[in-house]
Design a protein around this motif. Structure first.
Motif, short mmCIF file in Angstrom:
data_model
loop_
_atom_site.label_atom_id
_atom_site.label_comp_id
_atom_site.label_asym_id
_atom_site.label_seq_id
_atom_site.Cartn_x
_atom_site.Cartn_y
_atom_site.Cartn_z
N ARG A 2 0.75 -1.16 0.14
CA ARG A 2 0.20 0.01 0.25
C ARG A 2 0.73 1.39 0.15
O ARG A 2 0.24 2.26 -0.28
CB ARG A 2 -1.01 0.26 1.24
N LEU A 3 2.14 0.94 0.37
CA LEU A 3 2.89 2.26 0.48
C LEU A 3 3.24 2.79 -0.96
O LEU A 3 3.46 1.92 -1.99
CB LEU A 3 4.35 1.82 1.24
N SER A 4 3.14 4.14 -1.04
CA SER A 4 3.25 4.67 -2.43
C SER A 4 4.73 4.62 -3.01
O SER A 4 5.69 4.70 -2.01
CB SER A 4 2.75 6.14 -2.71
N LEU A 5 4.67 4.82 -4.38
CA LEU A 5 6.23 4.80 -5.11
C LEU A 5 7.03 5.89 -4.19
O LEU A 5 8.39 5.74 -3.80
CB LEU A 5 6.10 5.02 -6.45
N VAL A 6 6.29 7.10 -4.15
CA VAL A 6 7.16 8.17 -3.57
C VAL A 6 7.57 7.92 -2.17
O VAL A 6 8.86 8.11 -1.84
CB VAL A 6 6.35 9.45 -3.60
N ALA A 7 6.78 7.36 -1.41
CA ALA A 7 6.96 6.90 0.15
C ALA A 7 8.19 6.17 -0.04
O ALA A 7 9.14 6.09 0.90
CB ALA A 7 5.74 6.43 0.68
N ARG A 8 8.10 4.95 -0.79
CA ARG A 8 9.24 4.07 -1.12
C ARG A 8 10.55 4.55 -1.25
O ARG A 8 11.64 4.12 -0.69
CB ARG A 8 8.79 2.98 -1.79
N VAL A 9 10.62 5.41 -2.36
CA VAL A 9 11.87 6.07 -2.67
C VAL A 9 12.51 6.89 -1.33
O VAL A 9 13.59 6.89 -1.28
CB VAL A 9 11.59 6.98 -3.94
N VAL A 10 11.33 7.78 -0.74
CA VAL A 10 11.88 8.62 0.36
C VAL A 10 12.55 7.56 1.58
O VAL A 10 13.66 7.76 2.07
CB VAL A 10 10.57 9.22 1.00
N VAL A 11 11.84 6.52 1.54
CA VAL A 11 12.15 5.59 2.63
C VAL A 11 13.74 4.98 2.34
O VAL A 11 14.61 5.03 3.41
CB VAL A 11 11.40 4.27 2.71
N LEU A 12 13.91 4.70 0.97
CA LEU A 12 15.12 4.11 0.52
C LEU A 12 16.04 5.12 0.69
O LEU A 12 17.35 4.94 1.32
CB LEU A 12 14.86 3.64 -1.03
N ALA A 13 15.87 6.28 0.25
CA ALA A 13 16.88 7.38 0.15
C ALA A 13 17.31 7.70 1.71
O ALA A 13 18.61 7.88 1.86
CB ALA A 13 16.43 8.69 -0.40
N THR A 14 16.34 7.66 2.63
CA THR A 14 16.72 7.98 4.13
C THR A 14 17.90 6.93 4.80
O THR A 14 18.59 7.08 5.25
CB THR A 14 15.31 8.04 4.81
N ALA A 15 17.25 5.76 4.28
CA ALA A 15 18.15 4.54 4.81
C ALA A 15 19.36 4.87 4.30
O ALA A 15 20.49 4.60 5.20
CB ALA A 15 17.57 3.12 4.38
N VAL A 16 19.70 4.90 2.88
CA VAL A 16 21.01 4.97 2.44
C VAL A 16 21.76 6.33 3.04
O VAL A 16 22.73 6.18 3.46
CB VAL A 16 20.89 5.06 0.87
N ALA A 17 21.13 7.30 3.25
CA ALA A 17 21.48 8.41 3.89
C ALA A 17 21.98 8.18 5.30
O ALA A 17 23.09 8.88 5.45
CB ALA A 17 20.62 9.78 3.67
N VAL A 18 21.39 7.55 6.07
CA VAL A 18 21.70 7.29 7.40
C VAL A 18 22.98 6.40 7.27
O VAL A 18 24.02 6.89 8.09
CB VAL A 18 20.48 6.47 7.98
N VAL A 19 22.92 5.20 6.77
CA VAL A 19 24.00 4.40 6.38
C VAL A 19 25.32 5.47 6.26
O VAL A 19 26.48 5.23 6.78
CB VAL A 19 23.83 3.28 5.48
#
Lengths: 126, 492
Positions: free
Chosen positions: B3-20
């Motif tokens: 149900r997560l939108s594409l935009v939300a998924r990209v944001v989540v992924l970018a955040t994870a990569v940024a944190v790492v």
């Protein structure tokens, strides 16, 4: 003038039309009238006719059925038949000719056309 | 997850990569800082060592000069001694300034300084003086054990300073190395994590986006080919799921639209066929009486007949022309009924008389026999006499038309509660059950009856409207090949 008058059977369920044909052909022909197909077949078996004027749309046995039965009967096969009809689409005409009609006369018709058609057919058969 | 939108998924992924990446960079920074600190410490340690060794050197020079002077009495050694003695405070000052931020070491430096001062004041200084006066005594005073007693504390303290400083430097280095090691580990794990996240994202794009999009595009190709029954399995994340749902709803509405179009098409085709049949039927209905009218008119114009025959043919022409008029009238009536409705010219009249009149008219030239059952007294009805005559005429002509020649037609009229009932019964072909309601529809003719018997299919529909507009009712009872009874009920 002891020449025998040609005998014609006029078949139509509309009395005025039968009368019209009989009056048009006049004294030169001996005309019998019937109003339905079954009676027409009875008369054809009783007497010898030189020509049949046959309507198509009649209650009971239709003109086309009468014509088919005539063409299946050895004694009646060669009697000339003029089919008269108010149904005159190409299919209607083709159906009549296929069933064995010699001529197709579309209603309403011209009286001289009826006369020449009948004289032509009766003259030829003699 | 789906149900997560594409935009939300990209944001989540970018955040994870940024944190790492942030963690990796931070740990590297910490390691670099720590290494730099260790280096600074190292250079300080070297400077401390140099300063310590200089102090130690001064102590050694003092001792050597003392020994040299007492043994040789050479004045050069006194100069050396004084040089060393005067240089010592500077060396100490330097050392103390280097150890200023380390109280324990500073304390040791000061201790060493006081030990050296004690060595100079209590031992070496007096011995130099003694040696200047009495070298023999001075030589006897210089002994290894006394030497050691005064000089050892200085050496030991300095050695301790060196040792502590070196230990500190080693500790710092060790810490820096461990931080660097950790930074390398964090960096490696971070890189692996980033690669993992990106790979996961790729897999998700393939599964959650590419697959549904591929399925939808294949379905779209089938829709383009005209197959509107295609449905795409509902899957895919956010916007892609929305696309699939929208696609399915689009195909559904396309299918509905096509169905509606096909239905409309069929209706149009039916109505087109009906229109064609109607035109054929009407032209036939008109040609039959027209044939008599034209034929007899031509005969009368071209030939001479006796007076009575002439009159008879004129009567036929009149009768057939009226028939044509009747057909035209039926069409006009239908148009009238469909449009403004029927306007009635109401007046009281005797229904018995009208019925007799119509029966005489229709049975005068018919081979059918008539059984007329009418009351002896008038039955007065308030209505449009001509229209009711039209209804009775229609029922009588139907009875004649649809029953064999010489059959009997029964016409009866009798009053019933509040009204009057007229019945016309024939012994004709009858009407099949399925057609009983339809015979009152305009242009409808019972298929078997239509074969061979003329008619427009309008009479009964007009009759029903006329009766209804009088507040009456018309119904029928019929049995196939036994006959029909039509009953007209009118209010009196």
């Amino acid at each position: 003038m002891t020449m025998k008058r040609p005998r014609i059977l006029v078949v139509d369920d509309e009395p005025p039309l039968r009368e019209l044909v009989v009056v048009t052909l006049g004294e030169a022909f001996l005309c019998d009238e019937v109003g339905d197909g079954d009676t027409a077949l009875e008369r054809l078996n009783e007497n010898t006719y030189d020509l049949v004027m046959l309507d198509v749309m009649m209650p009971g046995t239709s003109g086309t059925d009468v014509l088919r039965k005539m063409r299946e009967n050895d004694g009646l096969r060669d009697v000339p038949v003029v089919v008269m009809s108010a149904w005159q689409s190409p299919q209607d005409v083709a159906r009549a000719l296929e069933a064995g009609a010699d001529r197709f006369l579309a209603k309403p018709f011209r009286i001289d056309e009826l006369g020449s058609m009948v004289r032509g057919l009766v003259g030829r058969s003699e | 997850m789906n149900r997560l939108s594409l935009v939300a998924r990209v944001v989540v992924l970018a955040t994870a990569v940024a944190v790492v990446v942030g963690i990796v960079v931070a740990s590297s920074l910490i390691a670099i800082l720590s290494l730099r600190h260790a280096e600074e410490r190292e250079s300080q340690t070297q400077e401390v060592t140099t300063a310590t060794l200089r102090v130690e050197n001064a102590a050694v020079n003092l001792e050597s000069a003392l020994h040299g002077y007492t043994l040789t009495g050479n004045q050069l050694f006194v100069d050396l001694f004084n040089q060393a003695k005067n240089g010592a405070p500077n060396s100490f000052k330097r050392l103390e300034s280097l150890l200023g931020d380390d109280p324990a070491q500073l304390k040791r430096a000061r201790q060493a300084r006081s030990f050296l001062d004690t060595y100079i004041s209590d031992y070496a200084g007096p011995l130099i003086v003694i040696a200047g006066i009495d070298p023999q005594t001075a030589r006897g005073q210089v002994s290894a054990s006394e030497d050691r007693r005064y000089s050892r504390p200085v050496r030991q303290t300095l050695a301790k300073i060196l040792k502590v400083e070196q230990q500190r430097s080693a500790d710092r280095r060790g810490h820096a190395e461990s931080v660097a090691r950790n930074a390398i580990i964090v960096g490696s794990v971070g890189i692996v994590l980033c690669v993992g996240i990106v790979l996961l994202f790729g897999a998700w794009v393939a599964r959650g986006v590419a697959a549904p999009v591929r399925r939808t595009s294949a379905a779209a190709a089938r829709v383009a080919a005209g197959d509107f029954d295609v449905r795409v399995e509902q899957s895919g994340a956010g916007e892609v799921g929305g696309l699939v749902a929208a696609f399915n709803s689009m195909t559904r509405s396309l299918a509905h639209g096509r169905e509606a179009l096909l239905e409309q098409n069929a209706l149009l085709r039916d109505s087109e066929e009906h229109k064609r049949d109607l035109i054929t039927m009407v032209s036939h209905e008109i040609r039959t009486p027209l044939a008599s009218v034209i034929g007899f008119t031509s005969l009368l114009l071209e030939r001479d007949f006796p007076r009575d025959e002439e009159r008879r043919y004129l009567e036929i022409i009149d009768q057939q022309a009226r028939r044509l008029g009747g057909i035209a009238g039926d069409f006009l009536d239908v148009q009238l009924l469909e449009g403004r409705g029927l306007t009635l010219d109401l007046a009281p009249f005797d229904l018995v008389e009208l019925t007799r009149e119509q029966a005489d008219l229709f049975f005068a030239h018919s081979s059918h026999s008539l059984d007329l059952d009418l009351p002896n007294t008038p039955v007065v009805v308030n209505g449009d006499r001509d229209r009711i005559a039209q209804v009775i005429g229609n029922l009588l002509s139907n009875a004649i038309k649809y029953s064999p020649p010489s059959a009997e037609v029964h016409v009866s009229l009798h009053a019933e509660n509040g009204g009057v009932e007229l019945a016309v019964a024939d012994e004709g072909i009858g009407i099949p059950d399925d057609d009983k309601d339809r015979v009152f529809e305009k242009f409808y003719r019972v298929p078997d009856a239509a074969a061979g018997i003329g008619g427009t299919g309008l009479g009964l529909s007009v009759a029903r409207e006329i009766v209804a507009s009088h507040g009456g009712k018309i119904d029928l009872e019929s049995e196939q090949s036994r006959g029909s009874v039509f009953r007209v009920r009118l209010p009196v």
